[in-house]
Design an enzyme around this catalytic site. Structure first.
Site, PDB file in Angstrom:
ATOM      1  N   LEU B 226       7.145  26.452  15.581  1.00 34.62           N
ATOM      2  CA  LEU B 226       6.401  26.455  16.846  1.00 34.62           C
ATOM      3  C   LEU B 226       4.898  26.710  16.630  1.00 34.62           C
ATOM      4  O   LEU B 226       4.511  27.687  16.005  1.00 34.62           O
ATOM      5  CB  LEU B 226       6.984  27.538  17.765  1.00 34.62           C
ATOM      6  CG  LEU B 226       6.469  27.511  19.207  1.00 34.62           C
ATOM      7  CD1 LEU B 226       6.927  26.257  19.919  1.00 34.62           C
ATOM      8  CD2 LEU B 226       6.943  28.758  19.959  1.00 34.62           C
ATOM      9  N   ASP B 227       4.093  25.817  17.174  1.00 37.05           N
ATOM     10  CA  ASP B 227       2.632  25.969  17.163  1.00 37.05           C
ATOM     11  C   ASP B 227       2.049  26.009  15.752  1.00 37.05           C
ATOM     12  O   ASP B 227       0.983  26.576  15.523  1.00 37.05           O
ATOM     13  CB  ASP B 227       2.193  27.217  17.942  1.00 37.05           C
ATOM     14  CG  ASP B 227       2.601  27.134  19.404  1.00 37.05           C
ATOM     15  OD1 ASP B 227       2.718  26.010  19.922  1.00 37.05           O
ATOM     16  OD2 ASP B 227       2.793  28.187  20.027  1.00 37.05           O
ATOM     17  N   GLN B 228       2.753  25.419  14.779  1.00 38.27           N
ATOM     18  CA  GLN B 228       2.236  25.438  13.411  1.00 38.27           C
ATOM     19  C   GLN B 228       2.037  24.035  12.850  1.00 38.27           C
ATOM     20  O   GLN B 228       1.731  23.887  11.673  1.00 38.27           O
ATOM     21  CB  GLN B 228       3.178  26.226  12.499  1.00 38.27           C
ATOM     22  CG  GLN B 228       3.384  27.645  12.973  1.00 38.27           C
ATOM     23  CD  GLN B 228       3.652  28.591  11.827  1.00 38.27           C
ATOM     24  OE1 GLN B 228       2.999  28.545  10.795  1.00 38.27           O
ATOM     25  NE2 GLN B 228       4.629  29.452  12.010  1.00 38.27           N
TER      26      GLN B 228
END
Lengths: 283, 283, 283, 283
Positions: B226-228
């Protein structure tokens, strides 16, 4: 063995296949392109190109130039090739405020200005100590002598030090038309206003009185028309309406020194092209 | 007569004479380079190049591809060629907040997004009226069904509309690992934090509590972590300490919508290269 | 019980103890200061102050005004008090381009413009659908009738809708001196140039030809002197020299719409003070 | 006759009528408010206020303090009053890179840092010449001695020069927990990353590997938790993907020196308030 790096700049009317022709010519002559930046300005149908290449063992500058002159003919292009091992010799002219001089000195000391700075010249004695602390000769010239004589003194120092390029680092004297012509496109000035607004004296006062919300500075080539020469770099800073004129001046210093450095850096990198009174900076 | 424009992207280990070879190949096959942007990343010794060329009468795409495959072998390069006349088909996924959707719609209506947007999909009914006012079909999917079933519904719509590329425009559902794999590097998300800081939920609250002085947003490819995923574009805004969390949220909206648009635009322009988990955007 | 919020603005020559006197007067009359922003402009020796206060049960507006008029006499101050529950009625005038209108509509829909927008007026039919999609009446006026008659039509609509404040959202008609006087300091225009440079027509063309490196937009009050009225807000964007005039226009749109919104927001917040042809925005 | 200027800072839970009470108390004691900046943080219901006032003939500091202590009791407020004629004594700690030291020196020489800088301390001899060129004593301390002994040497110098405030200007030694406690909220560090991302060593390498599009620097108070102390000021710079790690480092220098200067300036102006691990900078 030849390990030099060269910058090639090209300017011409836009035509088909120039990039292929130019990169082919470099390759055939033993050059290896490290970086190519190119722009076609559709509004004027002009092509600008800056190429950095390294010379392999097979490279010979004179052969390259001979080869390239055929492209010059075919495409009617203007071009220059610069050996990056040959450093430009730069004179800095200053008056009383130190922020722009210090900025250039610190960047120079840090290896971030690719040139020689053999001399600093001023119309005031105030900044001699800065020059000395960086071990650079400092000369004072005297405008009170009259413009012609004083500019002759100045020119003599520039000749003596074999100067290629002049930087006016908040130098508070208007240069003569003759001087501007002699140093045409080789003399950069920093103006403490966001040109073309606020030309001439006291730009921060002008800006404050107008109530603008953003102020700036402009690095440009000096021309006979004061503050109207081709613009190289600009930057700005937001000023809210609680700022006084003195604060504009204080805050503006940081913008000025940064803009002057960036303008000089672009000049030394041969990134600046000229067309009809303006620049195209191609990086 | 062929008047198409093509984008060619190339990626390989840095080697001598690639630009000359590539531009020669284009020229020989009847292509005329309009724009060439190239970068050698010295830290990883990789070469990235994006070339826009127009096809002259002599140009034949299949011949070009055949010719270019020789360069592929010689230089071990990865490459793609895109016909700009073939528009990507883009689906926009939204939830309840309209600012990102409106931004994409307005840019699309203004001719500034070079794609087709045949469908808008949401997990809520709230923004149906926006889709309708721009005459684009709106579908609602229901996550309450369970992730697998709901994503199957979603996928069916994407298939039905022959979607190439998915934009999560503040879509408030975490996509499954399977979905992220299927849409690997073809699904852009906007995160309302300046990644890699403030991952996950409530990034503005996190930022306020930490007392940061600048907040931002990040457009990135969705990945299972997530969000990487690889970052495409970021922008920031200064927030002084008199701002509340609600004001962070309000001010952040302008940054988010701008960043998402800029990220999507770069994707559609084929300006994004990938290497070891990060992007290189070459324009 | 009275739960209203008020904005009090004060302007006078700088003197001792004004803040104490003013805040004392508010407190004695049952007001509770929520926010006080104050600025002494040392260059002109003027004091500007904007105070937001809430009314407690004891507060009575007429008593407050009576009490405050004593301070008016003592300090010779100019002041206004605004009941935040009374919304300004705003008319938006547009022509053919939608970006500024959409920005205002979206912010309005999102609750970020503290006003009523009862009418949208245009000299062209093109944007009627935008007005309609936000359920706001749209009127078309016809400049071909002649300036006097056409402005009379315009004025009639403004009267009909009890308009307090006019926003020219890329409205492509120069307003008459009479109109500007009638709407003195109550009519905001967005200029697509970084004023005071590039006044008048085609500012992006002017900027490109001059080779400036940063372009901008300016929100200002309309005055008889074209593009010279007091500036409210400005913003800028860096443009490198590979940008065409068309790209200036495209990129500038984002700056224009943002600047217009910020200017309108400051007006509605009663944050704008006037002094000798410029504004002081105190937030 | 007393012509001193004072800064008064106040912090408390938000309550009615504080501004009226505080400004009344200043006025009654013969102070004249020059500037008042105030903020109510609605997310935590806290009130912060910074007031600059000048003392008239009638002003007596001890009487004022006595008078103000009644407000302290009534409103349960935390407050400090600073005589601006008493300059803070600041020590600068450096290692090998000069850009932050030079920035502070130049601003100090230009009268833009309102303090005394009686000593410069380093763990390396490299920058002795900079200190000397500005006529400030330079001391070298030796970390190889072991942390305890070396910090004792450091502390002895700080005592000898009666230092109030320590600036770590790219000082490449992690300070002990004891040191951080002793200099709690009186020791500013500059981190060359946009915190809270990229803590610890080599932040530019971290940023490049992550492919972020904007890099920054953070001025913060040193605490035992490395790079996690309260943030004072941050700034950023856009980096396109053609930049190498070395260029990140070069470009970052300009951000670092600017951020450190701005952080120190805010500290010296008594503009920094603390609450639950973050700062509120009220200007």
């Amino acid at each position: 063995m030849n390990t030099n790096t060269y910058i090639l700049t090209i300017q011409c009317a836009d035509q088909n296949s120039i990039i292929a022709a130019v990169s082919g010519c470099i390759s055939e002559n033993g050059g290896n392109i490290l970086n190519l930046a190119q722009h076609t300005a559709v509004d004027i149908n002009m092509f600008f190109c800056r190429i950095k290449f390294e010379a392999t063992d097979k490279f010979n500058l004179e052969s390259f130039k001979k080869g390239f002159s055929k492209l010059e003919e075919k495409y009617n292009l203007t071009w220059h090739v610069f050996d990056m091992a040959v450093k430009k010799r730069v004179a800095i002219l200053v008056s009383k405020t130190s922020h722009c001089l210090y900025e250039l000195m610190l960047k120079y000391a840090d290896g971030e200005l690719d040139c020689e700075i053999p001399v600093i010249i001023s119309n005031h004695p105030d900044l001699a100590h800065v020059a000395t602390s960086f071990h650079i000769p400092f000369y004072q010239v005297d405008p009170a002598k009259g413009k012609a004589e004083y500019e002759a003194d100045l020119e003599a120092i520039l000749q003596q030090y074999k100067i290629d390029f002049v930087v006016l680092a908040r130098y508070m004297q208007v240069m003569s038309g003759d001087f501007c012509k002699r140093w045409h496109n080789r003399c950069i000035n920093i103006h403490h206003g966001f040109l073309p607004a606020f030309r001439g004296a006291k730009p921060y006062h002008q800006a404050w009185n107008k109530g603008v919300k953003i102020i700036g500075a402009t690095g440009h080539f000096a021309t006979e028309d004061l503050d109207q020469g081709p613009i190289i770099y600009q930057d700005v800073i937001r000023v809210n309406d609680t700022r006084s004129i003195d604060e504009f001046i204080r805050m503006g210093k940081d913008v000025e020194r940064h803009v002057l450095y960036e303008a000089v850096r672009r000049y030394l990198a041969h990134s600046i092209f000229f067309y009809e009174g303006r620049t195209f900076v191609i990086e």
